[in-house]
Design a protein around this motif. Structure first.
Motif, PDB file in Angstrom:
ATOM      1  N   VAL A   7       0.841  -1.198   0.000  1.00  0.00           N
ATOM      2  CA  VAL A   7       0.000   0.000   0.000  1.00  0.00           C
ATOM      3  C   VAL A   7       0.877   1.248   0.000  1.00  0.00           C
ATOM      4  N   ASP A   8       1.909   1.276   0.823  1.00  0.00           N
ATOM      5  CA  ASP A   8       2.815   2.434   0.866  1.00  0.00           C
ATOM      6  C   ASP A   8       3.445   2.691  -0.494  1.00  0.00           C
ATOM      7  N   ARG A   9       3.854   1.611  -1.175  1.00  0.00           N
ATOM      8  CA  ARG A   9       4.470   1.778  -2.493  1.00  0.00           C
ATOM      9  C   ARG A   9       3.469   2.323  -3.504  1.00  0.00           C
ATOM     10  N   ALA A  10       2.241   1.809  -3.455  1.00  0.00           N
ATOM     11  CA  ALA A  10       1.213   2.289  -4.379  1.00  0.00           C
ATOM     12  C   ALA A  10       0.955   3.772  -4.177  1.00  0.00           C
ATOM     13  N   VAL A  11       0.880   4.210  -2.931  1.00  0.00           N
ATOM     14  CA  VAL A  11       0.658   5.635  -2.640  1.00  0.00           C
ATOM     15  C   VAL A  11       1.858   6.457  -3.110  1.00  0.00           C
ATOM     16  N   ALA A  12       3.051   5.962  -2.884  1.00  0.00           N
ATOM     17  CA  ALA A  12       4.255   6.666  -3.341  1.00  0.00           C
ATOM     18  C   ALA A  12       4.293   6.763  -4.861  1.00  0.00           C
ATOM     19  N   THR A  16      -4.136   7.184  -4.633  1.00  0.00           N
ATOM     20  CA  THR A  16      -4.751   7.963  -3.562  1.00  0.00           C
ATOM     21  C   THR A  16      -5.427   7.008  -2.587  1.00  0.00           C
ATOM     22  N   ALA A  17      -5.129   7.172  -1.299  1.00  0.00           N
ATOM     23  CA  ALA A  17      -5.776   6.351  -0.274  1.00  0.00           C
ATOM     24  C   ALA A  17      -7.017   7.085   0.218  1.00  0.00           C
ATOM     25  N   LEU A  18      -8.196   6.620  -0.212  1.00  0.00           N
ATOM     26  CA  LEU A  18      -9.441   7.205   0.275  1.00  0.00           C
ATOM     27  C   LEU A  18      -9.669   6.804   1.728  1.00  0.00           C
ATOM     28  N   THR A  34      -7.481   4.490  -4.949  1.00  0.00           N
ATOM     29  CA  THR A  34      -7.927   4.882  -6.278  1.00  0.00           C
ATOM     30  C   THR A  34      -6.758   5.580  -6.981  1.00  0.00           C
ATOM     31  N   ASP A  35      -6.949   5.950  -8.229  1.00  0.00           N
ATOM     32  CA  ASP A  35      -5.921   6.641  -9.018  1.00  0.00           C
ATOM     33  C   ASP A  35      -4.640   5.832  -9.150  1.00  0.00           C
ATOM     34  N   LEU A  36      -4.756   4.508  -9.185  1.00  0.00           N
ATOM     35  CA  LEU A  36      -3.558   3.680  -9.359  1.00  0.00           C
ATOM     36  C   LEU A  36      -3.018   3.845 -10.770  1.00  0.00           C
ATOM     37  N   VAL A  51      -7.829  -4.740   1.109  1.00  0.00           N
ATOM     38  CA  VAL A  51      -7.499  -3.600   0.256  1.00  0.00           C
ATOM     39  C   VAL A  51      -8.412  -3.636  -0.961  1.00  0.00           C
ATOM     40  N   ALA A  52      -9.184  -2.586  -1.151  1.00  0.00           N
ATOM     41  CA  ALA A  52     -10.059  -2.450  -2.315  1.00  0.00           C
ATOM     42  C   ALA A  52      -9.423  -1.465  -3.280  1.00  0.00           C
ATOM     43  N   LEU A  53      -9.345  -1.852  -4.545  1.00  0.00           N
ATOM     44  CA  LEU A  53      -8.806  -0.993  -5.594  1.00  0.00           C
ATOM     45  C   LEU A  53      -9.959  -0.509  -6.456  1.00  0.00           C
ATOM     46  N   LEU A  54     -10.135   0.804  -6.527  1.00  0.00           N
ATOM     47  CA  LEU A  54     -11.204   1.383  -7.342  1.00  0.00           C
ATOM     48  C   LEU A  54     -10.592   1.876  -8.643  1.00  0.00           C
TER      49      LEU A  54
END
Length: 150
Positions: A7-12, A16-18, A34-36, A51-54
């Motif tokens: 999750v940290d890597r995805a945000v970096a 966006t973590a809603l 979201t915004d991956l 973890v849900a990915l939108l």
């Protein structure tokens, strides 16, 4: 720790973590991202955590492409007012299990559980587990002398 690192890597990388769940011991709170970016590693692996990915998409064709392009296929779900449309969508997804208007996590002991692609080999539960863990063997015993023809 591994889930938090993903999750940290995805945000970096721009996600966006809603909602960002906290980890306390072995309990991981839910996270919604979201915004991956299209190349995000989270889109190419089984997360197996809360973890849900939108993702946004334009129409069913693109949704099917997005779902099927990954190397895994354990379980999925679609939510719709039109159950028949949901079933038609589900039939196009490469996965071991797919649910219409329900969660992706179902483990009924009478129903085969397992995935496609890199999500595992074989099925567990129900008749599938009997087949997986049973070897058929035929034995006979003849007391006395056989007589032919019978």
């Amino acid at each position: 720790d591994a889930l938090d690192a993903l999750v940290d890597r995805a945000v970096a990388d721009g996600a966006t973590a809603l909602v960002r769940g906290r980890t306390v011991g072995n309990v991981v709170g839910p996270t919604v991202l979201t915004d991956l970016p299209e190349g995000s590693p989270l889109l190419q692996q089984e997360i197996l955590g809360p973890v849900a990915l939108l993702l946004t998409f334009d129409g069913e064709e693109e949704a099917v492409r997005i779902v099927n392009r990954g190397p895994y296929g354990l379980s999925g779900a679609v939510h719709t007012r039109d159950a028949e449309r949901g079933v038609k969508f589900a039939q196009r997804i490469v996965s071991g299990m797919f649910h219409v208007n329900d969660s992706t996590v179902q483990d009924d002991p009478l129903v085969a559980f397992g995935g496609e692609k890199t999500s595992g080999v074989g099925r567990l539960n129900g008749e599938a587990v009997v087949e997986a863990f049973t070897t058929q063997r035929w034995m006979s015993i003849q007391h006395g002398r056989s007589v032919f023809p019978y």
